[in-house]
Design an enzyme around this catalytic site. Sequence first.
Site, short mmCIF file in Angstrom:
data_model
loop_
_atom_site.label_atom_id
_atom_site.label_comp_id
_atom_site.label_asym_id
_atom_site.label_seq_id
_atom_site.Cartn_x
_atom_site.Cartn_y
_atom_site.Cartn_z
N CYS A 115 33.37 62.69 30.71
CA CYS A 115 34.43 63.34 29.92
C CYS A 115 34.14 64.81 29.67
CB CYS A 115 34.59 62.61 28.59
SG CYS A 115 34.91 60.87 28.83
N HIS A 268 38.93 67.03 24.32
CA HIS A 268 38.91 65.78 25.08
C HIS A 268 39.66 64.71 24.30
CE1 HIS A 268 37.75 62.46 27.47
NE2 HIS A 268 36.95 61.93 26.56
N ASN A 298 42.98 57.99 27.82
CA ASN A 298 41.79 58.80 28.12
C ASN A 298 41.72 58.99 29.63
OD1 ASN A 298 39.25 59.84 28.56
ND2 ASN A 298 38.17 58.39 27.25
O1 UT7 Z 1 35.69 59.36 26.56
C1 UT7 Z 1 34.45 59.24 25.92
C2 UT7 Z 1 33.98 57.88 25.85
N1 UT7 Z 1 34.71 56.95 25.06
C3 UT7 Z 1 34.88 57.04 23.73
O2 UT7 Z 1 34.62 58.04 23.11
C4 UT7 Z 1 35.35 55.80 23.02
C5 UT7 Z 1 34.61 55.60 21.73
N2 UT7 Z 1 34.88 54.35 21.08
C6 UT7 Z 1 36.10 53.97 20.60
O3 UT7 Z 1 37.06 54.70 20.77
C7 UT7 Z 1 36.22 52.69 19.83
O4 UT7 Z 1 34.93 52.19 19.54
C8 UT7 Z 1 37.05 51.60 20.56
C9 UT7 Z 1 38.52 52.00 20.60
C10 UT7 Z 1 36.51 51.39 21.95
C11 UT7 Z 1 36.96 50.27 19.80
O5 UT7 Z 1 37.33 50.39 18.45
P1 UT7 Z 1 36.41 49.77 17.31
O6 UT7 Z 1 37.12 49.92 16.05
O7 UT7 Z 1 35.07 50.42 17.42
O8 UT7 Z 1 36.38 48.24 17.69
P2 UT7 Z 1 35.14 47.32 18.09
O9 UT7 Z 1 34.64 47.67 19.43
O10 UT7 Z 1 34.14 47.29 16.97
O11 UT7 Z 1 35.86 45.93 18.15
C12 UT7 Z 1 36.51 45.36 17.01
C13 UT7 Z 1 37.13 44.04 17.44
C14 UT7 Z 1 36.16 43.13 18.18
O12 UT7 Z 1 36.40 41.81 17.75
P3 UT7 Z 1 35.47 41.09 16.64
O13 UT7 Z 1 34.09 41.09 17.26
O14 UT7 Z 1 35.57 41.96 15.43
O15 UT7 Z 1 36.08 39.76 16.52
C15 UT7 Z 1 36.55 43.29 19.63
O16 UT7 Z 1 36.26 42.14 20.40
O17 UT7 Z 1 38.22 44.29 18.35
C16 UT7 Z 1 38.04 43.48 19.52
N3 UT7 Z 1 38.61 44.18 20.67
C17 UT7 Z 1 39.90 44.07 21.02
N4 UT7 Z 1 40.92 43.38 20.50
C18 UT7 Z 1 42.12 43.47 21.09
C19 UT7 Z 1 38.00 45.02 21.51
N5 UT7 Z 1 38.88 45.47 22.43
C20 UT7 Z 1 40.06 44.88 22.15
C21 UT7 Z 1 41.33 44.95 22.74
N6 UT7 Z 1 42.33 44.24 22.17
N7 UT7 Z 1 41.60 45.71 23.82
#
Ligand code: UT7
Length: 341
Positions: A115, A268, A298
């Site tokens: 990125c 970004h 993204n």
């Molecule tokens: O470009 C540079 C690199 N990338 C980034 O900078 C991305 C950085 N990270 C993020 O943007 C966020 O961490 C995410 C958008 C990827 C995820 O958001 P989060 O609030 O950190 O969610 P999480 O990963 O902690 O997941 C929360 C819950 C989980 O379920 P449980 O364990 O709480 O039951 C995941 O399994 O959301 C679940 N989950 C989803 N649910 C529905 C993860 N992906 C999905 C999905 N749809 N696509």
Amino acid sequence: MIRSRIAGVGACVPPREISNEDLEQMMDTEADWILQRSGIRKRYWAEHDDTTSVSKLALPAVEEALKAAGVGKQELDLIIFATVTPDALFPGAGCYLQAHMGLPGIPALDIRQTCTGFLYALSIADAYIRAGIHRTVLVVGAEMQSKCLDVSTRGRDMTVLFGDGAGACIVQRTEVQDASPATSRESFLFSTHLHADGSHAKDLIWASPGTANRIWNPPELVSEENSFPQMRGRHVFTHAVKRMPEAALEALEANGVGIESVDLFVLHQANKRINDKFSQALGIAEEKVFSTIEDFGNTTAATIPLGLAEAVRRGRLVPGMLVLSAAFGGGFTWGSALYRW
Ligand code: UT7
């Protein structure tokens, strides 16, 4: 004084629009979860066949950038192509693009700093120009990530975030009368600031194929899971919200410019919440932070040039504006650039 400037920008996305609701049909996810957690409403994905590739995707963006700069393609003397989704592992996407453009002989360089790739590429273009080695450099940031993502529920944490797209800038030599950022009103790149911390390599990674991987050979042992990009989302998020403001402040301090002087932040686009936290940390008014994540997701190396092109199209970026860009991504890598448009 010799400096470089972005003389023209262009961008494009493939025609196939993928809404959050479309993703619900592919995997166990909810449209509203995607919107709430990332700010993304839709993204564009290329056709998943052998008619598409990232170098072909970049061509219309390059043509638009050349036209905007009033530069003929024969004037280009270097191509720098930032992408993590190249046409092939080798040769680089820059070589493919150079062949599509019919420009045999000029050097073509690939950058793989995820990125932050566009900022790395911009920095290299600037250094070559200031050193008097090149005059007119094509800098491309482009991705065709949808072909590489796991569209099953297993890959949902990453797959819902990423889109395909291309942005291109013509970076050109310029002679400025006043090179002091605090007083000059001329259009040029003030500085770039790049960082990396490879101890976090595994937190955002596309591991296979790769030579660190025992399983590359024999090929039967390549694990399907390893063959897709993977991310520790929360961990990446925590670092992004720290490093991006840090890099922005570094650029401002290096140039003796106050944050209130910046007219537009073209950052970004990984997650709307990351950029909201960036604005809160630095006390920036929302209207100064240009956002494209809702429409394109993204697009990794493409987000900043695509953002610049969109900002021009929407009348948000006009000549004379002071622009700050910052990015964070896999590596980890992060950085910033400060420039007058
Ligand atoms: O470009 C540079 C690199 N990338 C980034 O900078 C991305 C950085 N990270 C993020 O943007 C966020 O961490 C995410 C958008 C990827 C995820 O958001 P989060 O609030 O950190 O969610 P999480 O990963 O902690 O997941 C929360 C819950 C989980 O379920 P449980 O364990 O709480 O039951 C995941 O399994 O959301 C679940 N989950 C989803 N649910 C529905 C993860 N992906 C999905 C999905 N749809 N696509």
